[in-house]
Design an enzyme around this catalytic site. Structure first.
Site, PDB file in Angstrom:
ATOM      1  N   CYS A 130      60.266 -12.715  33.208  1.00 33.06           N
ATOM      2  CA  CYS A 130      61.499 -13.295  33.790  1.00 33.06           C
ATOM      3  C   CYS A 130      62.394 -12.527  34.312  1.00 33.06           C
ATOM      4  O   CYS A 130      62.329 -11.836  35.229  1.00 33.06           O
ATOM      5  CB  CYS A 130      61.949 -14.521  32.743  1.00 33.06           C
ATOM      6  SG  CYS A 130      62.745 -15.810  33.632  1.00 33.06           S
ATOM      7  N   GLU A 178      55.007 -15.134  26.564  1.00 33.00           N
ATOM      8  CA  GLU A 178      55.334 -14.898  25.081  1.00 33.00           C
ATOM      9  C   GLU A 178      55.678 -16.495  24.594  1.00 33.00           C
ATOM     10  O   GLU A 178      55.091 -16.837  23.255  1.00 33.00           O
ATOM     11  CB  GLU A 178      56.557 -14.376  24.681  1.00 33.00           C
ATOM     12  CG  GLU A 178      57.941 -15.141  25.055  1.00 33.00           C
ATOM     13  CD  GLU A 178      58.550 -15.116  26.352  1.00 33.00           C
ATOM     14  OE1 GLU A 178      59.487 -15.554  26.802  1.00 33.00           O
ATOM     15  OE2 GLU A 178      57.715 -14.791  27.365  1.00 33.00           O
ATOM     16  N   HIS A 231      56.710 -17.035  31.365  1.00 27.00           N
ATOM     17  CA  HIS A 231      56.951 -16.549  29.944  1.00 27.00           C
ATOM     18  C   HIS A 231      55.888 -16.599  29.355  1.00 27.00           C
ATOM     19  O   HIS A 231      55.658 -17.587  28.396  1.00 27.00           O
ATOM     20  CB  HIS A 231      58.068 -17.450  29.343  1.00 27.00           C
ATOM     21  CG  HIS A 231      59.381 -17.284  29.799  1.00 27.00           C
ATOM     22  ND1 HIS A 231      60.061 -16.525  29.282  1.00 27.00           N
ATOM     23  CD2 HIS A 231      60.147 -17.661  30.855  1.00 27.00           C
ATOM     24  CE1 HIS A 231      61.430 -16.383  29.727  1.00 27.00           C
ATOM     25  NE2 HIS A 231      61.375 -17.255  30.571  1.00 27.00           N
TER      26      HIS A 231
END
Length: 254
Positions: free
Chosen positions: A121, A226, A224
């Site tokens: 990001c 993660e 994202h």
């Protein structure tokens, strides 16, 4: 009986951010932090996470990088448009000059060492700007209609598609040419520098992934992973690839 030597785990540094308590007993108190998902993603990929605290000592940063085999540049604030020679747009959101200073210094030091890196990001935007590119300060600056890039629901739910270049490293890592991703950004990559190339776009043309040219392992993603990796095997592959590259870096450094 011969004892097998235990393989040393790779250590992945994670850039941190800063936040200020707005109310309560500690109003005005500053905290250095990183979201837990980054930590969990590194652990799940078989590596050791090490938070790199936001500070202004380049000497300390160099010492910290002696301890790691790869780096994740995490998400967060908008990057100051002064970094790419623009005045602030009306829809620019919160900036943090202190974090900009830290991240741009960290990025330079990481590149000097050829450490494997993954930008997420803001981290992807940082890569682009640090290499000489620019950003749309808000997606309203795009001349074509945009998809919804700030999804407004659970972070582990994919919200739009991304087409990956078949020859790109990220496509080879994931084994796919199209993926579904989550989306939490109001800015996007604009001018791409000569040292990077686009490896993924949303269906509205917004850049969702870049890769550094002539660099051992340098990938930036606008989404994202993660937040997705716990449920999405493809996103796990991205962190495993970073860890594999970091492990190789560690071997060559010894």
């Amino acid at each position: 009986m011969e004892r097998k030597e235990k393989m040393k785990k790779a250590v992945i540094g994670i850039s941190t951010s800063i936040m200020v308590d707005r109310e309560g007993d500690f109003a005005g108190y500053e905290r250095i932090y990183v979201n837990r998902d980054y930590i969990q993603s590194v652990i799940a990929a078989g590596a050791v996470p090490l938070m790199l605290p936001l500070e202004n000592s380049e000497e300390n940063l160099k010492e910290s990088l002696d301890l790691v085999d790869g780096v994740i540049f995490s998400g967060g604030h908008d990057i100051s448009p002064f970094r790419y020679q623009e005045e602030p747009h009306a829809k620019l959101e919160e900036i943090c000059p202190e974090r900009d200073q830290f991240d741009f210094t960290l990025y330079r030091l990481v590149k000097e060492r050829s450490l494997p890196l993954l930008g997420i990001c803001r981290g992807c935007q940082l890569m682009n700007v640090a290499e000489g590119g620019s950003l749309y300060q808000d997606l309203s600056q795009k001349t074509t209609e945009s998809l919804k890039h700030s999804q407004g629901h659970g972070p582990s739910i994919p919200t739009h598609s991304v087409k990956l270049s078949p020859e790109s490293r990220i496509s080879q890592i994931l084994g796919r040419e199209e993926i579904k991703v989550n989306s939490f950004h109001h800015q996007a990559l604009n001018r791409i520098p000569d040292t990077a190339e686009v490896s993924g776009r949303a269906l509205d043309g917004v850049v969702e992934a870049i890769e550094l040219k002539n660099y051992p392992f340098g990938i930036g993603v606008q989404f994202h992973p993660e937040m997705l990796q716990e449920k999405d095997e493809d996103m796990k592959k991205l962190f495993r690839a970073l860890v594999d590259a970091a492990r190789e870096y560690g071997k060559n450094r010894q």
